[in-house]
Design a protein around this motif. Structure first.
Motif, PDB file in Angstrom:
ATOM      1  N   MET A 129       0.814  -1.216   0.000  1.00 37.22           N
ATOM      2  CA  MET A 129       0.000   0.000   0.000  1.00 37.22           C
ATOM      3  C   MET A 129       0.852   1.273   0.000  1.00 37.22           C
ATOM      4  SD  MET A 129      -2.894   1.233   2.609  1.00 37.22           S
ATOM      5  CE  MET A 129      -3.321   2.940   2.670  1.00 37.22           C
ATOM      6  N   THR A 130       1.910   1.286   0.772  1.00 39.95           N
ATOM      7  CA  THR A 130       2.773   2.469   0.838  1.00 39.95           C
ATOM      8  C   THR A 130       3.345   2.795  -0.538  1.00 39.95           C
ATOM      9  OG1 THR A 130       3.338   1.945   3.125  1.00 39.95           O
ATOM     10  CG2 THR A 130       4.783   3.483   1.979  1.00 39.95           C
ATOM     11  N   LYS A 131       3.758   1.796  -1.260  1.00 47.72           N
ATOM     12  CA  LYS A 131       4.296   2.014  -2.607  1.00 47.72           C
ATOM     13  C   LYS A 131       3.219   2.564  -3.532  1.00 47.72           C
ATOM     14  CE  LYS A 131       7.786  -1.493  -2.015  1.00 47.72           C
ATOM     15  NZ  LYS A 131       8.178  -2.861  -2.267  1.00 47.72           N
ATOM     16  N   THR A 132       2.017   2.054  -3.381  1.00 45.78           N
ATOM     17  CA  THR A 132       0.890   2.562  -4.173  1.00 45.78           C
ATOM     18  C   THR A 132       0.677   4.046  -3.903  1.00 45.78           C
ATOM     19  OG1 THR A 132      -0.225   0.432  -4.242  1.00 45.78           O
ATOM     20  CG2 THR A 132      -1.613   2.368  -4.502  1.00 45.78           C
ATOM     21  N   ILE A 133       0.688   4.423  -2.657  1.00 42.33           N
ATOM     22  CA  ILE A 133       0.487   5.836  -2.290  1.00 42.33           C
ATOM     23  C   ILE A 133       1.612   6.696  -2.835  1.00 42.33           C
ATOM     24  CG2 ILE A 133       0.406   7.443  -0.347  1.00 42.33           C
ATOM     25  CD1 ILE A 133      -1.187   5.272   1.170  1.00 42.33           C
ATOM     26  N   ILE A 134       2.845   6.225  -2.762  1.00 41.98           N
ATOM     27  CA  ILE A 134       3.984   6.999  -3.280  1.00 41.98           C
ATOM     28  C   ILE A 134       3.832   7.240  -4.779  1.00 41.98           C
ATOM     29  CG2 ILE A 134       6.475   6.925  -3.739  1.00 41.98           C
ATOM     30  CD1 ILE A 134       6.717   5.511  -0.955  1.00 41.98           C
ATOM     31  N   TYR A 135       3.480   6.201  -5.529  1.00 39.16           N
ATOM     32  CA  TYR A 135       3.285   6.375  -6.976  1.00 39.16           C
ATOM     33  C   TYR A 135       2.173   7.391  -7.255  1.00 39.16           C
ATOM     34  CZ  TYR A 135       6.204   2.326  -8.134  1.00 39.16           C
ATOM     35  OH  TYR A 135       7.245   1.451  -8.295  1.00 39.16           O
ATOM     36  N   THR A 136       1.120   7.304  -6.493  1.00 36.98           N
ATOM     37  CA  THR A 136      -0.031   8.191  -6.702  1.00 36.98           C
ATOM     38  C   THR A 136       0.312   9.627  -6.342  1.00 36.98           C
ATOM     39  OG1 THR A 136      -1.461   6.327  -6.195  1.00 36.98           O
ATOM     40  CG2 THR A 136      -2.476   8.475  -6.186  1.00 36.98           C
ATOM     41  N   VAL A 137       1.069   9.804  -5.282  1.00 37.81           N
ATOM     42  CA  VAL A 137       1.421  11.155  -4.835  1.00 37.81           C
ATOM     43  C   VAL A 137       2.371  11.846  -5.817  1.00 37.81           C
ATOM     44  CG1 VAL A 137       2.617  12.413  -2.980  1.00 37.81           C
ATOM     45  CG2 VAL A 137       0.879  10.726  -2.414  1.00 37.81           C
ATOM     46  N   MET A 138       3.106  11.082  -6.610  1.00 35.10           N
ATOM     47  CA  MET A 138       3.985  11.701  -7.607  1.00 35.10           C
ATOM     48  C   MET A 138       3.169  12.550  -8.582  1.00 35.10           C
ATOM     49  SD  MET A 138       6.894  10.931  -6.545  1.00 35.10           S
ATOM     50  CE  MET A 138       7.861  11.618  -7.847  1.00 35.10           C
ATOM     51  N   VAL A 139       1.993  12.089  -8.945  1.00 26.65           N
ATOM     52  CA  VAL A 139       1.120  12.876  -9.825  1.00 26.65           C
ATOM     53  C   VAL A 139       0.597  14.093  -9.067  1.00 26.65           C
ATOM     54  CG1 VAL A 139      -0.995  12.851 -11.207  1.00 26.65           C
ATOM     55  CG2 VAL A 139       0.484  10.852 -11.156  1.00 26.65           C
ATOM     56  N   GLU A 140       0.343  13.917  -7.788  1.00 25.82           N
ATOM     57  CA  GLU A 140      -0.158  15.005  -6.941  1.00 25.82           C
ATOM     58  C   GLU A 140       0.770  16.214  -6.965  1.00 25.82           C
ATOM     59  OE1 GLU A 140      -2.977  16.517  -4.225  1.00 25.82           O
ATOM     60  OE2 GLU A 140      -3.005  14.595  -5.259  1.00 25.82           O
ATOM     61  N   THR A 141       2.056  15.963  -7.138  1.00 26.79           N
ATOM     62  CA  THR A 141       3.041  17.041  -7.185  1.00 26.79           C
ATOM     63  C   THR A 141       2.665  18.081  -8.237  1.00 26.79           C
ATOM     64  OG1 THR A 141       4.749  15.472  -6.538  1.00 26.79           O
ATOM     65  CG2 THR A 141       5.502  17.533  -7.508  1.00 26.79           C
ATOM     66  N   TYR A 142       2.205  17.626  -9.385  1.00 23.35           N
ATOM     67  CA  TYR A 142       1.883  18.561 -10.463  1.00 23.35           C
ATOM     68  C   TYR A 142       0.572  19.300 -10.211  1.00 23.35           C
ATOM     69  CZ  TYR A 142       5.977  16.602 -12.330  1.00 23.35           C
ATOM     70  OH  TYR A 142       7.288  16.222 -12.467  1.00 23.35           O
ATOM     71  N   ALA A 143      -0.350  18.632  -9.557  1.00 22.40           N
ATOM     72  CA  ALA A 143      -1.577  19.329  -9.152  1.00 22.40           C
ATOM     73  C   ALA A 143      -1.236  20.406  -8.125  1.00 22.40           C
ATOM     74  CB  ALA A 143      -2.584  18.336  -8.576  1.00 22.40           C
ATOM     75  N   LEU A 144      -0.336  20.099  -7.208  1.00 20.22           N
ATOM     76  CA  LEU A 144       0.087  21.094  -6.210  1.00 20.22           C
ATOM     77  C   LEU A 144       0.815  22.269  -6.860  1.00 20.22           C
ATOM     78  CD1 LEU A 144       1.219  18.933  -3.179  1.00 20.22           C
ATOM     79  CD2 LEU A 144      -0.486  20.753  -3.160  1.00 20.22           C
ATOM     80  N   LEU A 145       1.650  21.974  -7.850  1.00 22.25           N
ATOM     81  CA  LEU A 145       2.337  23.061  -8.564  1.00 22.25           C
ATOM     82  C   LEU A 145       1.334  23.982  -9.253  1.00 22.25           C
ATOM     83  CD1 LEU A 145       5.387  21.181 -10.110  1.00 22.25           C
ATOM     84  CD2 LEU A 145       5.434  22.880  -8.282  1.00 22.25           C
ATOM     85  N   ALA A 146       0.315  23.412  -9.858  1.00 25.10           N
ATOM     86  CA  ALA A 146      -0.721  24.221 -10.502  1.00 25.10           C
ATOM     87  C   ALA A 146      -1.480  25.037  -9.466  1.00 25.10           C
ATOM     88  CB  ALA A 146      -1.687  23.320 -11.276  1.00 25.10           C
ATOM     89  N   PHE A 147      -1.807  24.421  -8.348  1.00 26.86           N
ATOM     90  CA  PHE A 147      -2.515  25.110  -7.259  1.00 26.86           C
ATOM     91  C   PHE A 147      -1.698  26.291  -6.755  1.00 26.86           C
ATOM     92  CE2 PHE A 147      -3.291  25.302  -2.583  1.00 26.86           C
ATOM     93  CZ  PHE A 147      -4.583  25.805  -2.628  1.00 26.86           C
ATOM     94  N   VAL A 148      -0.434  26.048  -6.466  1.00 22.76           N
ATOM     95  CA  VAL A 148       0.435  27.116  -5.958  1.00 22.76           C
ATOM     96  C   VAL A 148       0.619  28.200  -7.016  1.00 22.76           C
ATOM     97  CG1 VAL A 148       2.785  27.637  -5.167  1.00 22.76           C
ATOM     98  CG2 VAL A 148       1.565  25.655  -4.256  1.00 22.76           C
ATOM     99  N   SER A 149       0.737  27.807  -8.275  1.00 24.86           N
ATOM    100  CA  SER A 149       0.863  28.800  -9.351  1.00 24.86           C
ATOM    101  C   SER A 149      -0.365  29.697  -9.401  1.00 24.86           C
ATOM    102  CB  SER A 149       1.054  28.112 -10.700  1.00 24.86           C
ATOM    103  OG  SER A 149       2.240  27.393 -10.723  1.00 24.86           O
ATOM    104  N   SER A 150      -1.536  29.108  -9.333  1.00 31.15           N
ATOM    105  CA  SER A 150      -2.761  29.911  -9.341  1.00 31.15           C
ATOM    106  C   SER A 150      -2.817  30.833  -8.121  1.00 31.15           C
ATOM    107  CB  SER A 150      -4.010  29.019  -9.389  1.00 31.15           C
ATOM    108  OG  SER A 150      -4.175  28.476 -10.670  1.00 31.15           O
ATOM    109  N   LEU A 151      -2.409  30.317  -6.962  1.00 37.16           N
ATOM    110  CA  LEU A 151      -2.390  31.148  -5.758  1.00 37.16           C
ATOM    111  C   LEU A 151      -1.442  32.332  -5.916  1.00 37.16           C
ATOM    112  CD1 LEU A 151      -2.272  28.659  -2.748  1.00 37.16           C
ATOM    113  CD2 LEU A 151      -4.090  30.236  -3.329  1.00 37.16           C
ATOM    114  N   ILE A 152      -0.253  32.065  -6.410  1.00 39.02           N
ATOM    115  CA  ILE A 152       0.740  33.121  -6.570  1.00 39.02           C
ATOM    116  C   ILE A 152       0.248  34.173  -7.538  1.00 39.02           C
ATOM    117  CG2 ILE A 152       3.034  33.634  -7.521  1.00 39.02           C
ATOM    118  CD1 ILE A 152       3.930  30.911  -6.309  1.00 39.02           C
ATOM    119  N   ILE A 153      -0.288  33.748  -8.662  1.00 43.03           N
ATOM    120  CA  ILE A 153      -0.775  34.707  -9.659  1.00 43.03           C
ATOM    121  C   ILE A 153      -1.955  35.501  -9.115  1.00 43.03           C
ATOM    122  CG2 ILE A 153      -1.716  35.000 -11.988  1.00 43.03           C
ATOM    123  CD1 ILE A 153      -0.187  32.367 -12.713  1.00 43.03           C
ATOM    124  N   LEU A 154      -2.875  34.833  -8.427  1.00 48.37           N
ATOM    125  CA  LEU A 154      -4.028  35.546  -7.849  1.00 48.37           C
ATOM    126  C   LEU A 154      -3.590  36.624  -6.871  1.00 48.37           C
ATOM    127  CD1 LEU A 154      -6.892  33.017  -7.015  1.00 48.37           C
ATOM    128  CD2 LEU A 154      -7.078  35.117  -8.351  1.00 48.37           C
TER     129      LEU A 154
END
Length: 159
Positions: A129-154
């Motif tokens: 399960m831990t490995k599954t979560i790690i693989y899944t969270v790698m994609v989350e990194t890009y969602a977080l980058l988009a979120f932070v980018s929108s926050l910074i621009i706003l």
């Protein structure tokens, strides 16, 4: 009042509301589809091994984050809306919402695909399960980058 006059008087508000709508709509649709995909995979496993419910629920929740990020961007945008908003202000807010709107949908779907495969891995060996979560969270990194980018621009320019 003609359409041109209406647009010149309200265009800023229209574009800002469009940005807000896109920020909540696209990541929300992606998260809803993603959580549904993982739920389908998990429910098949529950028929055979109901004791793995907790593990699969955690994996199912991961694609939901993009919808939450989009919701936060929309709420932050809502606080910036004013009836007297200029066209320039509205376009600026629209552009600020675009990173979350554009990245949110596909990243939720990509995260769901990894989660679905993770459910299959958990079915074979729940110690993975831990490995599954790690693989899944790698994609989350890009969602977080988009979120932070929108926050910074706003927050980059105050009107």
């Amino acid at each position: 009042m003609t359409f041109t006059e209406f647009f010149m008087n309200n265009g800023g508000l229209i574009f800002a509301a469009l940005g807000m709508g896109l920020a909540i709509l696209l990541p929300g649709i992606g998260s809803a589809k993603g959580v549904g995909m993982v739920g389908e995979a998990a429910s098949g496993l529950m028929a055979e091994e109901p004791e793995k419910f907790g593990q699969t629920l955690i994996v199912q929740l991961l694609p939901a984050s993009q919808g939450l990020y989009g919701f936060v961007i929309a709420i932050m945008t809502l606080t910036r809306l004013t009836p007297a908003m200029t066209l320039q202000e509205g376009l600026f807010i629209l552009v600020a919402c675009l990173p979350m709107a554009i990245v949110g949908y596909p990243s939720a779907i990509a995260q769901a695909r990894i989660s679905v495969n993770g459910i299959a891995l958990i079915a074979k060996d729940s110690e993975q399960m831990t490995k599954t979560i790690i693989y899944t969270v790698m994609v989350e990194t890009y969602a977080l980058l988009a979120f932070v980018s929108s926050l910074i621009i706003l927050n980059a320019v105050s009107f």
